[in-house]
Motif scaffolding. Structure first.
Motif, PDB file in Angstrom:
ATOM      1  N   PHE A   1      39.887  54.486  30.440  1.00 33.74           N
ATOM      2  CA  PHE A   1      39.752  53.701  31.661  1.00 33.74           C
ATOM      3  C   PHE A   1      38.307  53.803  32.130  1.00 33.74           C
ATOM      4  O   PHE A   1      37.746  54.892  32.193  1.00 33.74           O
ATOM      5  N   ILE A   2      37.728  52.656  32.451  1.00 35.96           N
ATOM      6  CA  ILE A   2      36.399  52.615  33.058  1.00 35.96           C
ATOM      7  C   ILE A   2      36.603  51.996  34.438  1.00 35.96           C
ATOM      8  O   ILE A   2      36.995  50.831  34.544  1.00 35.96           O
ATOM      9  N   GLY A   3      36.382  52.810  35.456  1.00 30.71           N
ATOM     10  CA  GLY A   3      36.753  52.377  36.803  1.00 30.71           C
ATOM     11  C   GLY A   3      38.256  52.172  36.821  1.00 30.71           C
ATOM     12  O   GLY A   3      39.017  53.030  36.377  1.00 30.71           O
ATOM     13  N   GLN A   4      38.703  51.013  37.253  1.00 30.38           N
ATOM     14  CA  GLN A   4      40.131  50.685  37.284  1.00 30.38           C
ATOM     15  C   GLN A   4      40.562  49.887  36.056  1.00 30.38           C
ATOM     16  O   GLN A   4      41.725  49.509  35.942  1.00 30.38           O
ATOM     17  N   THR A   5      39.627  49.622  35.141  1.00 33.60           N
ATOM     18  CA  THR A   5      39.905  48.783  33.976  1.00 33.60           C
ATOM     19  C   THR A   5      40.380  49.617  32.796  1.00 33.60           C
ATOM     20  O   THR A   5      39.701  50.555  32.376  1.00 33.60           O
ATOM     21  N   HIS A   6      41.544  49.259  32.247  1.00 27.40           N
ATOM     22  CA  HIS A   6      42.036  49.907  31.037  1.00 27.40           C
ATOM     23  C   HIS A   6      41.366  49.226  29.844  1.00 27.40           C
ATOM     24  O   HIS A   6      41.611  48.068  29.560  1.00 27.40           O
ATOM     25  N   VAL A   7      40.486  49.965  29.178  1.00 26.69           N
ATOM     26  CA  VAL A   7      39.759  49.432  28.028  1.00 26.69           C
ATOM     27  C   VAL A   7      40.647  49.439  26.798  1.00 26.69           C
ATOM     28  O   VAL A   7      40.604  48.532  25.970  1.00 26.69           O
ATOM     29  N   GLY A   8      41.449  50.493  26.649  1.00 24.50           N
ATOM     30  CA  GLY A   8      42.304  50.649  25.477  1.00 24.50           C
ATOM     31  C   GLY A   8      41.901  51.888  24.711  1.00 24.50           C
ATOM     32  O   GLY A   8      41.477  52.882  25.290  1.00 24.50           O
ATOM     33  N   GLY A   9      42.003  51.809  23.390  1.00 21.60           N
ATOM     34  CA  GLY A   9      41.677  52.933  22.527  1.00 21.60           C
ATOM     35  C   GLY A   9      40.253  52.866  22.010  1.00 21.60           C
ATOM     36  O   GLY A   9      39.437  52.058  22.468  1.00 21.60           O
ATOM     37  N   CYS A  10      39.976  53.688  21.018  1.00 18.50           N
ATOM     38  CA  CYS A  10      38.630  53.773  20.455  1.00 18.50           C
ATOM     39  C   CYS A  10      38.193  52.450  19.840  1.00 18.50           C
ATOM     40  O   CYS A  10      37.080  51.991  20.066  1.00 18.50           O
ATOM     41  N   ASP A  11      39.072  51.819  19.051  1.00 23.59           N
ATOM     42  CA  ASP A  11      38.718  50.537  18.430  1.00 23.59           C
ATOM     43  C   ASP A  11      38.419  49.481  19.485  1.00 23.59           C
ATOM     44  O   ASP A  11      37.504  48.668  19.328  1.00 23.59           O
ATOM     45  N   ASP A  12      39.188  49.500  20.570  1.00 24.58           N
ATOM     46  CA  ASP A  12      38.955  48.550  21.665  1.00 24.58           C
ATOM     47  C   ASP A  12      37.598  48.803  22.320  1.00 24.58           C
ATOM     48  O   ASP A  12      36.877  47.857  22.661  1.00 24.58           O
ATOM     49  N   LEU A  13      37.256  50.081  22.483  1.00 26.28           N
ATOM     50  CA  LEU A  13      35.970  50.454  23.083  1.00 26.28           C
ATOM     51  C   LEU A  13      34.813  49.981  22.208  1.00 26.28           C
ATOM     52  O   LEU A  13      33.850  49.384  22.702  1.00 26.28           O
ATOM     53  N   VAL A  14      34.912  50.217  20.906  1.00 20.92           N
ATOM     54  CA  VAL A  14      33.860  49.803  19.971  1.00 20.92           C
ATOM     55  C   VAL A  14      33.736  48.281  19.960  1.00 20.92           C
ATOM     56  O   VAL A  14      32.619  47.741  19.984  1.00 20.92           O
ATOM     57  N   ALA A  15      34.863  47.577  19.958  1.00 23.36           N
ATOM     58  CA  ALA A  15      34.827  46.110  19.976  1.00 23.36           C
ATOM     59  C   ALA A  15      34.174  45.594  21.253  1.00 23.36           C
ATOM     60  O   ALA A  15      33.365  44.657  21.216  1.00 23.36           O
ATOM     61  N   LEU A  16      34.511  46.204  22.395  1.00 23.84           N
ATOM     62  CA  LEU A  16      33.910  45.813  23.674  1.00 23.84           C
ATOM     63  C   LEU A  16      32.403  46.010  23.630  1.00 23.84           C
ATOM     64  O   LEU A  16      31.639  45.157  24.100  1.00 23.84           O
ATOM     65  N   ASP A  17      31.966  47.122  23.041  1.00 26.07           N
ATOM     66  CA  ASP A  17      30.537  47.396  22.919  1.00 26.07           C
ATOM     67  C   ASP A  17      29.862  46.359  22.032  1.00 26.07           C
ATOM     68  O   ASP A  17      28.803  45.830  22.371  1.00 26.07           O
ATOM     69  N   LYS A  18      30.466  46.025  20.903  1.00 23.79           N
ATOM     70  CA  LYS A  18      29.876  45.037  19.983  1.00 23.79           C
ATOM     71  C   LYS A  18      29.776  43.659  20.613  1.00 23.79           C
ATOM     72  O   LYS A  18      28.883  42.889  20.294  1.00 23.79           O
ATOM     73  N   GLN A  19      30.700  43.353  21.534  1.00 22.67           N
ATOM     74  CA  GLN A  19      30.679  42.063  22.234  1.00 22.67           C
ATOM     75  C   GLN A  19      29.697  42.058  23.400  1.00 22.67           C
ATOM     76  O   GLN A  19      29.518  41.042  24.062  1.00 22.67           O
ATOM     77  N   GLY A  20      29.095  43.227  23.667  1.00 28.59           N
ATOM     78  CA  GLY A  20      28.137  43.316  24.765  1.00 28.59           C
ATOM     79  C   GLY A  20      28.782  43.535  26.121  1.00 28.59           C
ATOM     80  O   GLY A  20      28.120  43.376  27.151  1.00 28.59           O
ATOM     81  N   GLY A  21      30.054  43.912  26.150  1.00 29.94           N
ATOM     82  CA  GLY A  21      30.743  44.054  27.424  1.00 29.94           C
ATOM     83  C   GLY A  21      30.825  45.464  27.969  1.00 29.94           C
ATOM     84  O   GLY A  21      31.209  45.653  29.125  1.00 29.94           O
ATOM     85  N   LEU A  22      30.461  46.458  27.152  1.00 30.56           N
ATOM     86  CA  LEU A  22      30.628  47.836  27.599  1.00 30.56           C
ATOM     87  C   LEU A  22      29.635  48.218  28.697  1.00 30.56           C
ATOM     88  O   LEU A  22      30.030  48.735  29.744  1.00 30.56           O
ATOM     89  N   LEU A  23      28.358  47.981  28.489  1.00 30.10           N
ATOM     90  CA  LEU A  23      27.359  48.356  29.502  1.00 30.10           C
ATOM     91  C   LEU A  23      27.582  47.652  30.838  1.00 30.10           C
ATOM     92  O   LEU A  23      27.532  48.305  31.890  1.00 30.10           O
TER      93      LEU A  23
END
Length: 86
Positions: free
Chosen positions: A58-80
């Motif tokens: 969870f980042i803030g109130q947002t459920h990101v998911g698991g590790c693969d979801d986190l890596v995918a979010l980062d690759k899409q430019g959405g993590l930062l």
């Protein structure tokens, strides 16, 4: 920076990888909730996420998911932007 919470277990390579990704983005503190030592927390995690596996991030109130979801979010430019949201 948004607060980061991660449901985790002691021996979980995906949890370790997720922590490394977050730290590489400047996350200094991660609230880790160990579900292997607290069955009530496992139940709460499953109710919140609908998932049984760790990590659940969870980042803030947002459920990101698991590790693969986190890596995918980062690759899409959405993590930062999510980490730095106000």
């Amino acid at each position: 920076m948004q607060a980061v919470k991660m449901y985790t277990t002691a021996v979980c390579p995906y949890c370790i990888q997720a922590k490394q990704v977050l730290k590489s983005k400047g996350v200094a503190q991660i609230e880790e909730i160990r579900i292997d030592t607290d069955p009530a927390q496992r139940q709460q995690m499953m109710e919140l996420t609908g998932r049984r596996t760790v990590p659940q991030i969870f980042i803030g109130q947002t459920h990101v998911g698991g590790c693969d979801d986190l890596v995918a979010l980062d690759k899409q430019g959405g993590l930062l932007p999510l980490l730095n949201a106000v």
